[in-house]
Design an enzyme around this catalytic site. Structure first.
Site: not given
Ligand code: 13P
Length: 286
Positions: A50, A82-83, A104, A134, A180, A209, A232
């Site tokens: 992240s 990621d994002h 993102d 995204e 989450g 996921g 998560t």
């Protein structure tokens, strides 16, 4: 082996009828453990970071450790950001050896998302870096990025058109999942995957996921999903292993950090192994 190209890894998974586990690590311990676990079960693995983890460890150190750990194993490993809505962090990851980035743009208008995604693709592709994009927002915050309200949703045709126009390599559409823990049963949009793949040969990524069942994963993979994100579950495994170890240390009076790292490593390795088994990627690291 050296880090591999994310797009090729994901395309190989699609041809093989499985999905690559894309696991968010939080530090060097979970990073090294995830890679060792992939080696143990013979699975390809996408190690995800992240923006928060990049900022916490620093891009140089994180990249150095990921490259070194990947070279010690003979299963394919990719390093993915990621994002990330922040163009400066995207540029840093591209420059510092990430295999792929998720730009993102789900907080932008459609026109702005289209323009900026095209710019990111040009910048990344010049360095051989894969771009996941995204433009609809996947609900639930992921390490501080995103929120609970669905603010942008588009037709499958619009999603595909934007992906094709911008040069997007991997698509992250809204599939009814959320980041989450699920507070209610999600309404999964498995059929959207098939509709996307009917009109475009662009790999589809499943976010959120953690908490889905093996049957849910099977349905998404059968529909064509070839990268599945898990964050998560690893965080929970990491923290509960710490909690259990600290309770034991308190009870026995033995305070040994390295022993706690061993417990954390075992818990994180289990998350990687379990998900690789559910995604059908075990033994596929040819
Ligand atoms: P979870 O935290 O629900 O596993 O989602 C992970 C994810 O999609 C990261 O992008």
């Amino acid at each position: 082996m050296p880090l591999v190209n994310t797009l090729e890894m994901v395309r190989t998974a699609r041809r093989g009828g499985y999905a690559v586990p894309a696991i968010n690590i939080v530090d060097d311990l979970s990073l090294r453990t995830a890679i060792a676990a992939a080696q143990q079960v013979g699975s390809p693995l996408i190690v995800q970071t992240s923006v928060k983890t990049v900022k916490s460890m620093g891009a140089d150190i994180l990249s150095y450790i990921a490259h070194a750990a990947a070279r010690q194993v003979d299963v394919p490993i990719a390093l993915h950001l990621d994002h990330c809505p922040d163009r400066a962090v995207i540029s840093e990851a591209i420059a510092k050896g990430w295999s792929s980035v998720l730009f993102d743009a789900s907080d932008r208008s459609l026109e702005q998302a289209r323009r900026e995604t095209a710019e990111v693709c040009r910048e990344a592709h010049a360095q051989g870096v894969t771009v996941e994009s995204e433009i609809e927002n996947i609900v639930g915050a992921e390490d501080g990025v995103g929120g609970d309200a669905l603010t942008h949703a588009y037709s499958v045709e619009t999603l595909v058109q934007v992906a094709q126009e911008t040069g997007t390599d991997l698509m992250a559409p809204q599939l009814g999942t959320a980041h989450g823990l699920y507070r209610a049963e999600p309404k999964l949009l498995v059929e959207r995957v098939g509709r996307i793949l009917e009109i475009a040969d662009i790999p589809v990524v499943l976010h959120g996921g953690t908490g889905l069942s093996p049957e849910d994963f099977r349905a998404f993979i059968a529909a064509g999903v070839s990268k599945i994100n898990i964050s998560t579950a690893l965080k929970l495994a990491y923290m509960t292993a710490c909690q259990a170890h600290l309770a034991k240390a308190e009870a026995t009076g033995k305070w040994e950090p390295v022993k706690m790292f061993d417990d954390v490593a075992e818990a994180c390795a289990q998350v990687v192994g379990e998900n690789a088994r559910m995604f059908g990627s075990v033994g596929r690291a040819a």
